[in-house]
Design an enzyme around this catalytic site. Sequence first.
Site, PDB file in Angstrom:
ATOM      1  CG  ASP A 102       0.111  -5.825  -3.771  1.00 56.80           C
ATOM      2  OD1 ASP A 102      -0.567  -5.299  -4.272  1.00 56.80           O
ATOM      3  OD2 ASP A 102       0.428  -6.188  -3.377  1.00 56.80           O
TER       4      ASP A 102
ATOM      5  CG  ASP B 261      -2.536  -1.017  -0.737  1.00 59.98           C
ATOM      6  OD1 ASP B 261      -3.152  -0.506  -1.478  1.00 59.98           O
ATOM      7  OD2 ASP B 261      -2.040  -0.181  -0.348  1.00 59.98           O
TER       8      ASP B 261
ATOM      9  N   GLY C  38     -11.517  -0.814  -0.934  1.00 62.68           N
ATOM     10  CA  GLY C  38     -12.465  -0.280   0.421  1.00 62.68           C
ATOM     11  C   GLY C  38     -13.849   0.104   0.432  1.00 62.68           C
TER      12      GLY C  38
ATOM     13  CB  THR D 237      -5.126   1.044  -3.771  1.00 63.60           C
ATOM     14  OG1 THR D 237      -5.509   2.424  -2.557  1.00 63.60           O
ATOM     15  CG2 THR D 237      -4.371   1.525  -4.454  1.00 63.60           C
TER      16      THR D 237
ATOM     17  CG  ASP E 235       1.054  -7.942   0.397  1.00 65.20           C
ATOM     18  OD1 ASP E 235      -0.175  -7.414   1.562  1.00 65.20           O
ATOM     19  OD2 ASP E 235      -0.045  -7.519  -0.858  1.00 65.20           O
TER      20      ASP E 235
HETATM   21  C1  XBP Z   1      -4.853  -3.487  -1.382  1.00 66.36           C
HETATM   22  C2  XBP Z   1      -6.441  -3.342  -0.961  1.00 66.36           C
HETATM   23  C3  XBP Z   1      -7.323  -1.984  -1.081  1.00 66.36           C
HETATM   24  C4  XBP Z   1      -6.958  -1.081   0.103  1.00 66.36           C
HETATM   25  C5  XBP Z   1      -7.246   0.017   0.407  1.00 66.36           C
HETATM   26  O1  XBP Z   1      -4.435  -3.555  -2.390  1.00 66.36           O
HETATM   27  O2  XBP Z   1      -7.120  -3.823  -1.172  1.00 66.36           O
HETATM   28  O3  XBP Z   1      -8.737  -2.219  -0.970  1.00 66.36           O
HETATM   29  O4  XBP Z   1      -7.020  -2.325   1.199  1.00 66.36           O
HETATM   30  O5  XBP Z   1      -7.555   0.519  -0.375  1.00 66.36           O
HETATM   31  P1  XBP Z   1      -3.082  -4.560  -3.083  1.00 66.36           P
HETATM   32  P2  XBP Z   1      -8.445   1.682  -1.209  1.00 66.36           P
HETATM   33  O6  XBP Z   1      -2.560  -4.651  -2.085  1.00 66.36           O
HETATM   34  O7  XBP Z   1      -3.821  -4.696  -4.222  1.00 66.36           O
HETATM   35  O8  XBP Z   1      -2.059  -3.419  -3.750  1.00 66.36           O
HETATM   36  O9  XBP Z   1      -9.697   1.818  -0.165  1.00 66.36           O
HETATM   37  O10 XBP Z   1      -7.788   2.817  -1.875  1.00 66.36           O
HETATM   38  O11 XBP Z   1      -9.860   0.419  -2.478  1.00 66.36           O
HETATM   39 MG    MG Z   2      -1.417  -5.787  -1.501  1.00 65.74          MG
END
Ligand code: XBP
Ligand code: MG
Length: 258
Positions: A10, A12, A54, A125, A184
Amino acid sequence: MHGFKALIFDVDGTVADTERDGHRPAFNAAFAEAGLDWRWDPELYGELLAVTGGKERIRYFMDRFDIALDPAVDLDAFVARLHRDKTRHYLALLREGAIPLRPGVLRLWREARAAGIRLAIATTTTPENVVELLANVGVPGLPDWFDVIAAGDVVPLKKPAPDIFDFALERLGLAPEDCVVIEDSDNGARSALAAGIRALVVTVNGYTAGQDFGAAALVVDQLGEPEVPSKALVGDLDDRPLVDLAGLERLHRQVQAG
Ligand code: XBP
Ligand code: MG
């Protein structure tokens, strides 16, 4: 011969702590630019993270606070434009090198490459956010280390739906039992498990500590470096000071045997 063939990460919150000081200020900059008095402070943002994506998060916020637009405004277009602006601000933050990799991530990537284990990304993301993050942590060519970068709107449903992990497995040409996932969050854990990937390690962060990660085989505070040992919160590190490839192989064997 290693028990598993690919490590799927993953992004973020896992690869880097991007949410509180990356995505969140980028959203706020886009809101200000649009003349909106919306401000997502760290606490509210933590609640909004319940929704992945997002664009989906903006809509969730509007629904939750009963924010209605002028009926003449096309909501899809409004949200899409806000999100494009937000992404522009987020990419600028990444290009400043503002967000480093979390402990142990690059070490584990190097171990996997040295052992011939493939690397992949499965994230909610936006795709360019992934490439820009990887391209700005001081490791030339890092984005090319990944056989698959499965990201964002490439699938119809975001985490906790299994779609993005299903997509990554299909592009890798591998079965769920061939892979280990590093996540995470509860949404991410549920997504990987729903895709049939049971060898799941969760590395928590400030926003996800204390969430329910279901059948995750191991939950740690971070993946660890020799000078920054990992702490197992669920499962055990088998006396290892950090999450390394040998530990992931043992975990994968145990999960497959279980
Ligand atoms: C985390 C998310 C993403 C980010 C924001 O993704 O949910 O939406 O918070 O990015 P992950 P965007 O933990 O799956 O990596 O605004 O580009 O969606
Ligand atoms: Mg994540």
